[in-house]
Design an enzyme around this catalytic site. Sequence first.
Site, mmCIF file in Angstrom:
data_model
loop_
_atom_site.group_PDB
_atom_site.id
_atom_site.type_symbol
_atom_site.label_atom_id
_atom_site.label_comp_id
_atom_site.label_asym_id
_atom_site.label_seq_id
_atom_site.Cartn_x
_atom_site.Cartn_y
_atom_site.Cartn_z
ATOM 1 N N CYS A 1 -4.557 13.263 12.850
ATOM 2 C CA CYS A 1 -5.191 11.980 12.607
ATOM 3 C C CYS A 1 -5.158 11.213 13.908
ATOM 4 O O CYS A 1 -4.566 11.663 14.891
ATOM 5 C CB CYS A 1 -4.511 11.218 11.480
ATOM 6 S SG CYS A 1 -2.968 10.495 11.961
ATOM 7 N N ARG B 1 -8.714 -0.084 4.343
ATOM 8 C CA ARG B 1 -7.741 0.861 3.772
ATOM 9 C C ARG B 1 -6.420 0.159 3.475
ATOM 10 O O ARG B 1 -5.690 0.568 2.581
ATOM 11 C CB ARG B 1 -7.468 1.999 4.756
ATOM 12 C CG ARG B 1 -8.653 2.863 5.036
ATOM 13 C CD ARG B 1 -8.250 4.017 5.904
ATOM 14 N NE ARG B 1 -7.125 4.743 5.293
ATOM 15 C CZ ARG B 1 -6.475 5.734 5.882
ATOM 16 N NH1 ARG B 1 -6.817 6.120 7.086
ATOM 17 N NH2 ARG B 1 -5.484 6.336 5.265
ATOM 18 N N ARG C 1 -3.876 11.036 4.352
ATOM 19 C CA ARG C 1 -2.744 11.957 4.454
ATOM 20 C C ARG C 1 -1.771 11.831 3.283
ATOM 21 O O ARG C 1 -1.113 12.796 2.908
ATOM 22 C CB ARG C 1 -1.959 11.686 5.732
ATOM 23 C CG ARG C 1 -2.628 12.043 6.990
ATOM 24 C CD ARG C 1 -1.716 11.677 8.136
ATOM 25 N NE ARG C 1 -0.351 12.124 7.850
ATOM 26 C CZ ARG C 1 0.091 13.350 8.034
ATOM 27 N NH1 ARG C 1 -0.687 14.252 8.556
ATOM 28 N NH2 ARG C 1 1.337 13.661 7.720
ATOM 29 N N ASP D 1 4.400 0.436 12.170
ATOM 30 C CA ASP D 1 3.182 -0.146 11.600
ATOM 31 C C ASP D 1 2.980 -1.615 12.002
ATOM 32 O O ASP D 1 1.970 -2.220 11.627
ATOM 33 C CB ASP D 1 3.195 -0.029 10.063
ATOM 34 C CG ASP D 1 2.930 1.399 9.602
ATOM 35 O OD1 ASP D 1 2.565 2.238 10.437
ATOM 36 O OD2 ASP D 1 3.094 1.668 8.391
ATOM 37 N N ILE E 1 7.784 6.687 17.160
ATOM 38 C CA ILE E 1 7.472 7.431 15.916
ATOM 39 C C ILE E 1 6.217 8.299 16.073
ATOM 40 O O ILE E 1 6.201 9.453 15.684
ATOM 41 C CB ILE E 1 7.282 6.471 14.716
ATOM 42 C CG1 ILE E 1 8.452 5.480 14.605
ATOM 43 C CG2 ILE E 1 7.097 7.246 13.413
ATOM 44 C CD1 ILE E 1 9.760 6.036 14.132
ATOM 45 N N ARG F 1 0.953 14.583 13.411
ATOM 46 C CA ARG F 1 1.475 14.354 12.065
ATOM 47 C C ARG F 1 1.510 15.605 11.185
ATOM 48 O O ARG F 1 0.763 15.705 10.208
ATOM 49 C CB ARG F 1 0.682 13.236 11.375
ATOM 50 C CG ARG F 1 0.817 11.928 12.101
ATOM 51 C CD ARG F 1 0.094 10.826 11.399
ATOM 52 N NE ARG F 1 0.879 10.186 10.369
ATOM 53 C CZ ARG F 1 0.466 9.152 9.658
ATOM 54 N NH1 ARG F 1 -0.721 8.664 9.868
ATOM 55 N NH2 ARG F 1 1.234 8.621 8.747
ATOM 56 N N PRO F 2 2.364 16.550 11.498
ATOM 57 C CA PRO F 2 2.476 17.751 10.655
ATOM 58 C C PRO F 2 3.130 17.431 9.298
ATOM 59 O O PRO F 2 3.621 16.329 9.087
ATOM 60 C CB PRO F 2 3.369 18.675 11.483
ATOM 61 C CG PRO F 2 4.137 17.761 12.383
ATOM 62 C CD PRO F 2 3.299 16.550 12.618
ATOM 63 N N VAL F 3 3.128 18.429 8.408
ATOM 64 C CA VAL F 3 3.801 18.241 7.106
ATOM 65 C C VAL F 3 4.909 19.266 6.918
ATOM 66 O O VAL F 3 5.355 19.531 5.806
ATOM 67 C CB VAL F 3 2.805 18.302 5.908
ATOM 68 C CG1 VAL F 3 1.904 17.095 5.901
ATOM 69 C CG2 VAL F 3 2.008 19.592 5.903
ATOM 70 N N ASP F 4 5.376 19.851 8.033
ATOM 71 C CA ASP F 4 6.403 20.891 7.951
ATOM 72 C C ASP F 4 7.669 20.417 7.234
ATOM 73 O O ASP F 4 8.305 21.179 6.497
ATOM 74 C CB ASP F 4 6.755 21.400 9.359
ATOM 75 C CG ASP F 4 7.167 20.267 10.290
ATOM 76 O OD1 ASP F 4 6.487 19.229 10.295
ATOM 77 O OD2 ASP F 4 8.184 20.408 10.999
ATOM 78 N N LEU F 5 8.030 19.152 7.410
ATOM 79 C CA LEU F 5 9.271 18.655 6.783
ATOM 80 C C LEU F 5 9.131 18.603 5.261
ATOM 81 O O LEU F 5 10.078 18.886 4.533
ATOM 82 C CB LEU F 5 9.632 17.273 7.324
ATOM 83 C CG LEU F 5 9.874 17.201 8.840
ATOM 84 C CD1 LEU F 5 10.114 15.765 9.274
ATOM 85 C CD2 LEU F 5 11.070 18.072 9.230
ATOM 86 N N LYS G 1 0.841 -1.209 0.000
ATOM 87 C CA LYS G 1 0.000 0.000 0.000
ATOM 88 C C LYS G 1 0.871 1.252 0.000
ATOM 89 O O LYS G 1 0.695 2.146 -0.815
ATOM 90 C CB LYS G 1 -0.906 -0.006 1.233
ATOM 91 C CG LYS G 1 -1.571 1.323 1.504
ATOM 92 C CD LYS G 1 -2.465 1.284 2.714
ATOM 93 C CE LYS G 1 -1.791 1.633 4.017
ATOM 94 N NZ LYS G 1 -1.519 3.063 4.221
ATOM 95 N N ASN G 2 1.793 1.326 0.946
ATOM 96 C CA ASN G 2 2.552 2.567 1.108
ATOM 97 C C ASN G 2 3.472 2.843 -0.080
ATOM 98 O O ASN G 2 3.761 3.998 -0.386
ATOM 99 C CB ASN G 2 3.352 2.552 2.414
ATOM 100 C CG ASN G 2 2.436 2.731 3.620
ATOM 101 O OD1 ASN G 2 1.262 3.038 3.472
ATOM 102 N ND2 ASN G 2 2.982 2.524 4.813
#
Length: 422
Positions: free
Chosen positions: A118, A400, A94, A308, A330, A123-127, A22-23
């Site tokens: 979530c 999912r 996401r 995971d 994590i 879980r930011p997206v700053d990176l 999936k990923n």
Amino acid sequence: MDSIVVTGGNELKGQIPIAGAKNACLTLMPATLLSEEPLTLTNAPRLSDIVTMTTLLRSLGVEADVKEDGRVLALSSQALTSHRADYDIVRKMRASILVLGPLLARDGVAEVSLPGGCAIGARPVDLHLRALEALGAELDLRDGYVHAKAPGGLKGGRVEFPLVSVGATENVLMAATLAKGTTTIENAAREPEIVDLADCLRRMGAQIEGDGTSSITVQGVDRLGGASHPVVTDRIELGTYMLAPAIAGGEVECLGGRIDLLGAFCERLDAAGVSVEETSNGIKVARRNGHVRAVDVTTAPYPGFPTDLQAQMMALMCVAEGISTLHETIFENRFMHAPELSRMGARIYVQGGTARVTGVEKLRGARVMATDLRASVSLILAGLAAEGTTQVSRVYHLDRGYEQVEQKLRGVGAQIERVQEP
Ligand code: UD1
């Protein structure tokens, strides 16, 4: 709403086929945006997250032909009609943020909704954003969206991540393929899904070195072409099904499995007394002497123990001999399965990012609720070992990330079915 009913007690025997990851698929699909020529992905998993990504790509003007019952995705981004990833899709998944880098690299413009929080943490997206800025992107955050531009095109740059991020590494790796000049990515994620993405991009004509290590170098090219690429095996699905015979007893061969995808996880299973043997078809798993010992686990970026698989490993530790400690490093809120497992008789004490599990001889079936993707499958695994019947509700999370979970487990002798709740 569907729920899954498992009646525990059956030993498992047989083979389980493992799907494409999936990923990996979720990052390979947006790579189509980098080229006007077709990208065909084979060995795609049949999952609702893949349907969501297909919907997102179609909303941008990508032609997506889903063939062979979902196993093959033929994508063509010849003429994009939009550069906006809408909130309604991004909030569902996401991984939608992964269209940002490719859209910017191709057309110098993108608008992507910020995903928000979530269940498993902030879980930011700053990176992602800082890395794209290092390649010359101009970003403006307003109305809940990232409005991104790169008027003269992206330029190669140096990205050094303060912490390892799979998604941010993927986003900037894709963007760098079409940036002018050389990009170096330091403290890059090393996950097999990154290597798979780099392999696919190379097939499309990208110049990438160092993937699989923490230092990746990309030499930008003027254009990328088409390609056909098989999605790598899903190591998380693999690890999940490897745990099934460890928890329920018996012997299962996971077809297509490879130990190199899951080194640290296999080592922990071995320490717990579970035999993991590579065969010509995959990986065969069974308890070594009938019982399982408690082992400590600390999640870490690849090649460490995957976050995971933490929930599923906890299910095993619930029935192991002794006391185990699981450290989650994590995500800050990833023990939501613990209170549900406790409803089944597990003895778990959670404090901050650490769970202490005292193994019990038997779990007991109960009604439990899935809170996220991996938590839901951990409850199913626990149900395989529990006395009586376990009913897991809210299984849309499961769909999912796991295709045909009931069929796969029934195929090795588990008593499991999907029912519709009124
Ligand atoms: C991916 C996987 C997910 C897995 C995770 C960690 C996909 C689609 N999902 O998620 O299944 O659990 O890797 O192996 O591939 N972070 C920031 N800022 C950022 C990005 C991340 O602070 O901009 C933090 C996160 O909150 C988290 C850590 O970095 O604490 C690692 O997250 P990351 O590797 O980015 O996870 P994803 O790529 O979202």
